[in-house]
Design a protein around this motif. Sequence first.
Motif, PDB file in Angstrom:
ATOM      1  N   ASP A 225       0.840  -1.195   0.000  1.00 49.12           N
ATOM      2  CA  ASP A 225       0.000   0.000   0.000  1.00 49.12           C
ATOM      3  C   ASP A 225       0.878   1.250   0.000  1.00 49.12           C
ATOM      4  O   ASP A 225       2.035   1.212   0.425  1.00 49.12           O
ATOM      5  N   GLU A 226       0.311   2.347  -0.447  1.00 50.16           N
ATOM      6  CA  GLU A 226       1.089   3.573  -0.593  1.00 50.16           C
ATOM      7  C   GLU A 226       0.621   4.632   0.399  1.00 50.16           C
ATOM      8  O   GLU A 226      -0.576   4.798   0.651  1.00 50.16           O
ATOM      9  N   LEU A 227       1.598   5.327   0.976  1.00 50.13           N
ATOM     10  CA  LEU A 227       1.347   6.444   1.874  1.00 50.13           C
ATOM     11  C   LEU A 227       2.027   7.697   1.324  1.00 50.13           C
ATOM     12  O   LEU A 227       3.048   7.602   0.648  1.00 50.13           O
ATOM     13  N   THR A 228       1.490   8.856   1.642  1.00 53.62           N
ATOM     14  CA  THR A 228       2.153  10.119   1.321  1.00 53.62           C
ATOM     15  C   THR A 228       2.845  10.620   2.574  1.00 53.62           C
ATOM     16  O   THR A 228       2.205  10.840   3.604  1.00 53.62           O
ATOM     17  N   VAL A 229       4.164  10.769   2.488  1.00 53.15           N
ATOM     18  CA  VAL A 229       4.985  11.079   3.659  1.00 53.15           C
ATOM     19  C   VAL A 229       5.765  12.357   3.404  1.00 53.15           C
ATOM     20  O   VAL A 229       6.280  12.589   2.299  1.00 53.15           O
ATOM     21  N   SER A 230       5.891  13.197   4.441  1.00 51.74           N
ATOM     22  CA  SER A 230       6.811  14.329   4.399  1.00 51.74           C
ATOM     23  C   SER A 230       7.554  14.404   5.726  1.00 51.74           C
ATOM     24  O   SER A 230       7.126  13.861   6.737  1.00 51.74           O
ATOM     25  N   GLY A 231       8.699  15.089   5.705  1.00 49.16           N
ATOM     26  CA  GLY A 231       9.509  15.208   6.910  1.00 49.16           C
ATOM     27  C   GLY A 231      10.927  14.718   6.661  1.00 49.16           C
ATOM     28  O   GLY A 231      11.340  14.535   5.515  1.00 49.16           O
ATOM     29  N   PRO A 232      11.685  14.506   7.722  1.00 49.01           N
ATOM     30  CA  PRO A 232      11.260  14.526   9.128  1.00 49.01           C
ATOM     31  C   PRO A 232      11.206  15.940   9.696  1.00 49.01           C
ATOM     32  O   PRO A 232      11.770  16.879   9.141  1.00 49.01           O
ATOM     33  N   PHE A 233      10.515  16.032  10.843  1.00 47.11           N
ATOM     34  CA  PHE A 233      10.386  17.276  11.574  1.00 47.11           C
ATOM     35  C   PHE A 233      10.842  17.047  13.020  1.00 47.11           C
ATOM     36  O   PHE A 233      10.944  15.923  13.483  1.00 47.11           O
ATOM     37  N   GLY A 234      11.078  18.143  13.720  1.00 47.32           N
ATOM     38  CA  GLY A 234      11.361  18.061  15.145  1.00 47.32           C
ATOM     39  C   GLY A 234      12.840  18.119  15.466  1.00 47.32           C
ATOM     40  O   GLY A 234      13.686  17.673  14.685  1.00 47.32           O
ATOM     41  N   SER A 235      13.136  18.671  16.647  1.00 49.40           N
ATOM     42  CA  SER A 235      14.517  18.810  17.083  1.00 49.40           C
ATOM     43  C   SER A 235      14.821  18.032  18.354  1.00 49.40           C
ATOM     44  O   SER A 235      15.951  18.062  18.840  1.00 49.40           O
ATOM     45  N   ASP A 236      13.835  17.313  18.877  1.00 45.34           N
ATOM     46  CA  ASP A 236      14.013  16.600  20.144  1.00 45.34           C
ATOM     47  C   ASP A 236      14.227  15.116  19.875  1.00 45.34           C
ATOM     48  O   ASP A 236      13.347  14.282  20.106  1.00 45.34           O
ATOM     49  N   TYR A 237      15.426  14.796  19.386  1.00 39.74           N
ATOM     50  CA  TYR A 237      15.723  13.428  18.962  1.00 39.74           C
ATOM     51  C   TYR A 237      17.123  13.036  19.422  1.00 39.74           C
ATOM     52  O   TYR A 237      17.896  13.851  19.930  1.00 39.74           O
ATOM     53  N   TYR A 238      17.452  11.771  19.226  1.00 42.02           N
ATOM     54  CA  TYR A 238      18.740  11.238  19.671  1.00 42.02           C
ATOM     55  C   TYR A 238      19.864  11.724  18.752  1.00 42.02           C
ATOM     56  O   TYR A 238      19.768  11.617  17.531  1.00 42.02           O
ATOM     57  N   GLU A 239      20.935  12.246  19.365  1.00 45.35           N
ATOM     58  CA  GLU A 239      22.068  12.776  18.606  1.00 45.35           C
ATOM     59  C   GLU A 239      23.387  12.206  19.120  1.00 45.35           C
ATOM     60  O   GLU A 239      24.395  12.917  19.182  1.00 45.35           O
ATOM     61  N   GLY A 240      23.390  10.939  19.475  1.00 46.75           N
ATOM     62  CA  GLY A 240      24.624  10.277  19.861  1.00 46.75           C
ATOM     63  C   GLY A 240      25.055  10.519  21.288  1.00 46.75           C
ATOM     64  O   GLY A 240      26.224  10.285  21.631  1.00 46.75           O
ATOM     65  N   GLU A 241      24.149  10.963  22.138  1.00 49.83           N
ATOM     66  CA  GLU A 241      24.496  11.214  23.536  1.00 49.83           C
ATOM     67  C   GLU A 241      24.967   9.920  24.205  1.00 49.83           C
ATOM     68  O   GLU A 241      24.429   8.843  23.947  1.00 49.83           O
ATOM     69  N   PRO A 242      25.971   9.998  25.104  1.00 50.93           N
ATOM     70  CA  PRO A 242      26.547   8.787  25.688  1.00 50.93           C
ATOM     71  C   PRO A 242      25.609   8.027  26.604  1.00 50.93           C
ATOM     72  O   PRO A 242      25.753   6.813  26.768  1.00 50.93           O
ATOM     73  N   PHE A 243      24.640   8.718  27.227  1.00 45.81           N
ATOM     74  CA  PHE A 243      23.660   8.015  28.052  1.00 45.81           C
ATOM     75  C   PHE A 243      22.307   8.686  27.855  1.00 45.81           C
ATOM     76  O   PHE A 243      22.114   9.840  28.244  1.00 45.81           O
ATOM     77  N   ALA A 244      21.370   7.960  27.231  1.00 47.82           N
ATOM     78  CA  ALA A 244      20.025   8.470  26.974  1.00 47.82           C
ATOM     79  C   ALA A 244      19.077   7.919  28.028  1.00 47.82           C
ATOM     80  O   ALA A 244      18.977   6.699  28.199  1.00 47.82           O
ATOM     81  N   VAL A 245      18.401   8.803  28.739  1.00 49.96           N
ATOM     82  CA  VAL A 245      17.362   8.421  29.689  1.00 49.96           C
ATOM     83  C   VAL A 245      16.033   8.872  29.100  1.00 49.96           C
ATOM     84  O   VAL A 245      15.808  10.072  28.918  1.00 49.96           O
ATOM     85  N   VAL A 246      15.163   7.914  28.776  1.00 50.49           N
ATOM     86  CA  VAL A 246      13.912   8.219  28.087  1.00 50.49           C
ATOM     87  C   VAL A 246      12.743   7.901  29.000  1.00 50.49           C
ATOM     88  O   VAL A 246      12.593   6.766  29.452  1.00 50.49           O
ATOM     89  N   LEU A 247      11.916   8.908  29.263  1.00 51.96           N
ATOM     90  CA  LEU A 247      10.676   8.729  30.003  1.00 51.96           C
ATOM     91  C   LEU A 247       9.535   8.768  28.997  1.00 51.96           C
ATOM     92  O   LEU A 247       9.387   9.747  28.255  1.00 51.96           O
ATOM     93  N   ALA A 248       8.734   7.701  28.973  1.00 50.22           N
ATOM     94  CA  ALA A 248       7.725   7.557  27.934  1.00 50.22           C
ATOM     95  C   ALA A 248       6.375   7.218  28.544  1.00 50.22           C
ATOM     96  O   ALA A 248       6.275   6.350  29.417  1.00 50.22           O
ATOM     97  N   GLY A 249       5.352   7.899  28.074  1.00 51.12           N
ATOM     98  CA  GLY A 249       3.993   7.576  28.457  1.00 51.12           C
ATOM     99  C   GLY A 249       3.188   7.201  27.233  1.00 51.12           C
ATOM    100  O   GLY A 249       3.278   7.854  26.194  1.00 51.12           O
ATOM    101  N   GLY A 250       2.400   6.134  27.323  1.00 51.09           N
ATOM    102  CA  GLY A 250       1.552   5.728  26.203  1.00 51.09           C
ATOM    103  C   GLY A 250       2.335   5.531  24.925  1.00 51.09           C
ATOM    104  O   GLY A 250       3.323   4.792  24.890  1.00 51.09           O
ATOM    105  N   PRO A 251       1.934   6.216  23.820  1.00 50.21           N
ATOM    106  CA  PRO A 251       2.609   6.019  22.532  1.00 50.21           C
ATOM    107  C   PRO A 251       4.042   6.520  22.505  1.00 50.21           C
ATOM    108  O   PRO A 251       4.763   6.274  21.538  1.00 50.21           O
TER     109      PRO A 251
END
Length: 214
Positions: A86-112
Motif C-alpha cells: 500500500d502507498e502512503l504520502t509522507v513528508s519530513g522529518p520534523f522536530g529537534s528533540d531526537y537522539y544525537e549520539g548522547e553517551p547516556f540516553a534516559v527516556v521517560l515515555a507515556g503511552g505512545p
Amino acid sequence: MDDTPCRVAAVRDVGPDAVAIDVESPAEFDAAPGQFVKLTFEVDGEAESRFYTVSSPEVGDTFEITVGIDPEGTVGPILADLAPGDELTVSGPFGSDYYEGEPFAVVLAGGPGVGPAVGIAERALEEGNEAAVVYRDDDPIHGDRLDALADRGAFVRRLDADGDLDAATADALAAADADPQLFVYGFADFVDAATAAVEAAGGDAEGAKIENFG
C-alpha cells in the motif's frame, strides 16, 4: 522531504490497539529516532494529515512508526487496514528533540511515547552508548523490544498508571554513569508528571528533549 509517495513494507501488531508500520525509505530520506513524519490520507475526498514519531533505530531501507489505533477515529481504520505494498504520502522529518549520539540516553515515555523510546535506546546501544527507559502505560506495547533492551544491559522500568514515576525516574538517572541526556515523550499530563519527577530527583528538566503529543 516534501510530500512523497512511499510504500508500506510491513505491518505488525505490537500490543493492544497498536501497530508498527515499516515504510520504505526514499533515497533522500534521513531521520533519527525521536523525529516525526507527516502522513497524509484522503478521507471522503478531503486530505487528512497526522504526525507520527519515528520508532526505528535506523531509517536506511525502511523506517518504522508506531501507531495507536482508535477504531472510531478518522485515520485509525485506514492505518489498521494497511498491508505491504500500500502507498502512503509522507513528508519530513520534523522536530529537534531526537537522539544525537548522547553517551547516556534516559527516556521517560507515556503511552505512545514508547515508540521513540525503544528506537532511541536501541540506537544508543548500537552506537556503543547506554540507555535507560521508564515507560508508563496501563496497556503496554513493544514488550518484546523492551525485554531485548533489558537483556542487552539497558535499564528498563515498566509502570502502570499507579506506578511510582518519581522513584523509577530517580533510579534511571542514578543508573547513568555518564552525564545523561533526558528525553520525554507522551501526552501533556505525562510530560508534566515526568518533568516534575526529574526535578524531584535532582535532574536537569530544563535540558530535556521533550515531545508533547497534546
